[in-house]
Design an enzyme around this catalytic site. Structure first.
Site, PDB file in Angstrom:
ATOM      1  N   GLU A   1     -27.621  25.242 -13.717  1.00  0.00           N
ATOM      2  CA  GLU A   1     -27.937  25.213 -12.339  1.00  0.00           C
ATOM      3  C   GLU A   1     -27.445  24.153 -11.753  1.00  0.00           C
ATOM      4  O   GLU A   1     -26.938  23.654 -10.456  1.00  0.00           O
ATOM      5  CB  GLU A   1     -29.193  25.845 -11.982  1.00  0.00           C
ATOM      6  CG  GLU A   1     -29.274  27.236 -12.575  1.00  0.00           C
ATOM      7  CD  GLU A   1     -30.469  27.867 -11.794  1.00  0.00           C
ATOM      8  OE1 GLU A   1     -30.668  27.857 -10.817  1.00  0.00           O
ATOM      9  OE2 GLU A   1     -31.275  28.438 -12.741  1.00  0.00           O
TER      10      GLU A   1
ATOM     11  N   GLU B   1     -37.070  25.041 -20.649  1.00  0.00           N
ATOM     12  CA  GLU B   1     -37.279  26.013 -19.849  1.00  0.00           C
ATOM     13  C   GLU B   1     -38.375  27.338 -20.264  1.00  0.00           C
ATOM     14  O   GLU B   1     -39.417  27.539 -19.736  1.00  0.00           O
ATOM     15  CB  GLU B   1     -36.105  26.709 -19.193  1.00  0.00           C
ATOM     16  CG  GLU B   1     -36.535  27.656 -17.936  1.00  0.00           C
ATOM     17  CD  GLU B   1     -35.211  28.178 -17.492  1.00  0.00           C
ATOM     18  OE1 GLU B   1     -35.147  28.919 -16.473  1.00  0.00           O
ATOM     19  OE2 GLU B   1     -34.221  28.106 -18.258  1.00  0.00           O
TER      20      GLU B   1
END
Length: 896
Positions: free
Chosen positions: A461, A770
């Site tokens: 991202e 993450e």
């Protein structure tokens, strides 16, 4: 011996020399233990004129005491204490900076390359566009004593003068909300200018302005036409001056960079013939005013060679650089002319030992979008090397294939680590090597995401998500000087704020949600824990650096955000609450449960009967979207409103302070009525709920022990595993220690099975993941392997293990507490923090039944030392040593 102030600095950035706006703020340190509000004398010499002298109070972020600077003025300044006689007080050494070219003084025109219009049949599209070279010539006759190149762009640029690189900045002009904010760069090019004909060239590509952004690689919405603005200011030995500007005489040609995108990668064709030049387009772009960034620049900060280089079955090479980071690979052996080399980058290897990036693929309703980071270079006749400076990648591994099938020597490739060049301010080490390594991977994870803005990951991202940084900011301020870096980012957060007060999920917001309120993503904008960054991050900067101005810069945006959230609490109810009672109870007007919240986010995944991990969003997206997350929303509404009340009081807005303080109390009462039971348990009964409630002061004193006990019970029920996600993980360990359960905190830190931090280490993590199981028991990767949020927990090693933290009411490290909380079999710890007053160092050791502790306290700071047996010492600046008997303490490592 006379002592003088030192470490003179201004709140500004710059490359090679410090560049400021018209009125910088001044800071310095004093080796003498004086009150930080001591009077000092500042002397400034501007452009070799007569010295200016002013008396100021304090030594931290002092307002510029003279007339506003003009463009290009050069300043030499020094400082001494004012209270001593002029013959006795010692002056500091001179420090230097200069004002940048201020917006009103730019005379250059905006120039743009000649290219196919975006969206036309001839436009190759996002991720496939070439870069362009904008060139201007000038002739010099006479000796040049100073040459300053000022430049900026709508797009990403690199600059050369006479073929030589200008400066050391990468990814210029940086990531901003280009509709409102644009920064310029300044470089000293005196050594590059020569007598006779000279050429300035800017290589310009899409960059953040017009390239792809986010997991779905959507085009950035800032504009469709690239542009650049350049001025060269020359000063000659005879005192004359000349300015060379970008204008209609400049030319544009297609670059040998035939493809350049920040996310996809870059292609360089050195075998292609030089493209024909055409006249540039002039003043066809709309650009905001030009400013100067307070942040350090992005640079290549480190270079690494492969720790392993091996050949794969298909003849390609796999390079392992031993560390997940952001940057690119520099190749020095490109092979014979025409040889094509393809480099693919990633964070993980598949079961076959080859590069695997499938864990970063994005799933959309129309299908799966493969994650790709690919650079290519075609060798030319003139040789040379390849360094793809118009893109950036997140990677540990690279797959390298050459069309000639040739051998790849380890010395011919190197990882170039690219990040904001932050000054380190914090250090930690202890007797447990695994804890040291955990601290290190948290540090690396932040570094990999500090690329001009605080991104969530350097791969999939690369967006500066607000929730991620508000969680990590307290750790970031311990590791690095992030003052200017954060202030720069907060300007984008303000730029992107929606008219109704909502804060965008990420900033800079290339999707420009504020102009696309019918977009589905707009409905997911305004989440608690994310939008609250506009309050939490400035507050952290104020506490860490004592910067009241950062509060003043952001208070307007804070008020709009909190007022919007309060309105949502008053006017919306979660449908489950409506079903339970059509008529709301009075306290419900302070519950924020009727709008979208991301919630705790990425708590450990549950498993189905077959042992497969369940992704709640993919499993039942509507249920996840509609779930009642009011416990989270109301808790954050309380914290932000209470913090805003304190900020308003600091800024002298007394009526607002009183109003928000009263609202915060009502919100806390509403949270208790809705989510807290009489026995101290919560309605949601999750680890995150207890951590949040205890950290945010929502649990009454008489129930705090019961709530902490239930938190421990849930941890035990989970097999002594962590059960928190993005928002609460950073507070989990401190909450446990502050409620007398440091033993459990250390057991969590020692846990080796998933979910845990040491599980990451055992699976080879070099950055924080993450997902708690970023690499599963089969060796398969999941989600991003470089997401720093869960690394926020390593702040515990500073604040509790080492024991160094600010006192509750301190700002700028004026008062500190040193209170070690040993455990986990640790026998020593040491660390430091270089704060606004100077460097604080702490070291403790356990020998036998006693702990010894040594601390160094700088001028302007006082400390309270609390030993584990309860002994307290209040100490001034200087060196301090003590020892005390150790209460019952198990020196043997606990087992998980």
């Amino acid at each position: 011996m006379l002592t003088a102030p030192s470490d003179l600095a201004v709140d500004a950035g710059g490359d090679g020399f410090t560049v400021t706006s018209a009125a910088p703020r001044l800071s310095w340190k004093d080796p003498v233990d004086r009150d930080i509000r001591t009077a000092y004398v500042v002397e400034a010499v501007i452009d070799d004129a007569e010295p200016l002298v002013a008396e100021v109070t304090g030594r931290r972020l002092v307002v510029w005491p003279f007339q506003a600077l003009r463009s290009g003025q050069q300043v030499r300044w020094r400082v001494r204490v004012a209270s001593e006689g002029a013959t006795d007080a010692a002056w500091s050494a001179f420090a230097v900076f200069e004002a940048g070219l201020l917006d009103e003084d730019w005379t250059a025109q905006w120039i743009s390359p000649v290219e196919a219009p975006v969206g036309s049949d001839d436009d190759p599209g996002y991720g496939r566009r070439a870069a362009h070279v904008l060139a201007g010539g000038f002739t010099v006759a006479g000796a040049v004593v100073t040459a300053r190149l000022y430049s900026t762009a709508l797009g990403l640029y690199t600059a050369t003068v006479n073929g030589e690189r200008v400066g050391t900045v990468e990814l210029a002009p940086g990531s901003t909300s280009y509709d409102r904010t644009l920064y310029a760069q300044a470089a000293d090019v005196t050594a590059l200018v020569r007598d006779g004909v000279n050429v300035i060239e800017l290589e310009l590509s899409d960059g953040w302005f017009r390239g792809q952004v986010g997991a779905f690689r959507l085009p950035a919405g800032w504009g469709t036409t690239l542009g650049a603005r350049i001025e060269l200011h020359l000063e000659f030995a005879d005192g004359t001056r000349r300015v060379v500007v970008s204008d209609e005489t400049w030319t544009s040609r297609r670059s040998a960079i035939t493809r350049a995108d920040l996310m996809d990668g870059q292609t360089l064709d050195l075998s292609a013939p030089r493209a024909a030049a055409a006249s540039v387009l002039v003043d066809v772009v709309d650009a905001p005013s030009i400013d100067w960034s307070p942040a350090p620049p992005v640079r290549v900060v480190e270079t690494r060679t492969p720790v392993e280089l091996r050949r794969l079955a298909d003849g390609a090479w796999l390079a392992d650089f031993g560390q997940n980071a952001s940057g690119w690979i520099r190749l020095t052996d490109l092979g014979a002319p025409g040889t094509r080399t393809v480099l693919e980058y990633g964070e993980a290897l598949g079961r076959d030992g080859d590069l695997d990036t499938s864990h970063l693929d994005s799933e959309r309703p129309e299908g799966r979008m493969a994650f790709v980071q690919r650079d290519e270079v075609v060798a030319g006749e003139q040789g040379g090397d390849f360094e793809p400076r118009h893109t950036v990648h997140g990677f540990r591994y690279a797959r390298i294939a050459r069309s000639d099938g040739g051998t790849l020597a380890p010395a011919s490739l190197e990882m170039r680590i690219v990040q904001t060049d932050l000054r380190r301010t914090g250090a930690f080490a202890c007797s447990d090597d695994d804890l040291n390594r955990l601290h290190e991977i948290a540090d690396w994870s932040f570094r990999g995401n500090a690329v001009d803005v605080p991104t969530d990951c350097p791969t999939r991202e690369r967006l500066a998500w607000t929730g991620d940084y508000q969680v990590f900011a307290p750790m970031a301020t311990r590791l690095y000087d992030v003052h200017g870096f954060s202030r720069k980012w907060l300007r984008s957060v303000r730029d992107d704020q929606l008219d109704d007060g909502r804060i965008a999920n990420f900033s800079p917001d290339g999707r420009r949600i504020k102009h696309h309120l019918d977009d589905q993503f707009a409905m997911m904008t305004g989440s608690s824990g994310w939008g609250d960054a506009i309050v939490a991050v400035p507050w952290e900067l104020y506490q860490a650096y004592g910067d009241e101005q950062v509060l003043a810069e952001n208070v307007g945006a804070m008020v709009r955000w909190v007022e919007w959230a309060l309105e949502q609490a008053r006017t919306t109810r979660h449908f489950a609450r409506v079903q339970a009672s059509a008529e709301p109870q009075p306290f419900e007007q302070y519950l924020w449960d009727g709008t979208f919240h991301w919630g705790e986010w990425t708590e450990p995944r549950e498993r189905d009967v077959d042992g497969n991990r369940i992704d709640p969003i993919k499993h039942d997206p509507m249920a996840w979207f509609m779930a009642d997350k009011g416990e989270v929303g109301t808790a954050y509404l309380h914290r932000s409103t209470a913090t805003l009340a304190r900020i308003c009081a600091i800024l002298g807005r007394d009526e607002d302070a009183a109003r928000y303080a009263a609202s915060a109390e009502r919100i806390a009462d509403a949270w208790r009525q809705a989510y807290l039971r009489p026995d101290g348990t919560t309605a949601t009964d999750t680890q995150a709920a207890y951590v949040r409630a205890l950290a945010f002061g929502l649990v009454p004193d008489e129930l705090r022990e019961a709530a902490a006990d239930q938190l421990v019970a849930l941890i035990r029920e989970a097999g002594t595993h962590v059960g928190t996600g993005f928002l609460a993980t950073g507070d989990l360990l401190p909450v446990l220690a502050d409620h007398g359960r440091a033993d459990v905190a250390y057991e969590l830190l020692q846990q080796r099975s998933a979910p845990s931090w040491r599980y990451m280490l055992d699976r080879g993590a070099t950055t924080v993941w993450e997902d708690w199981e970023g690499i599963d028991e089969h060796g398969d990767a999941h989600e991003s392997l470089n997401h720093y949020s869960k690394g926020a927990a390593m702040r515990f090693l500073h604040t509790h293990t080492l024991g160094l933290r600010q006192d509750a009411d301190s700002i700028g490290w004026e008062q500190v507490v040193i209170e070690p909380v040993p455990g986990g079999g640790l026998t020593w710890a040491r660390g430091s923090h270089d704060g606004p007053q100077g460097s604080i160092t702490v070291e403790w050791r356990i020998e036998g039944e006693r702990m010894s502790l040594t601390a160094e306290i700088p001028s302007g700071t006082s400390a309270r030392v609390v030993m584990p047996d309860g002994t307290e010492h209040r100490i001034p600046a200087g060196r301090f040593t003590t020892s005390a008997p150790l209460p019952a303490y198990d020196a043997a490592p606990a087992t998980a």
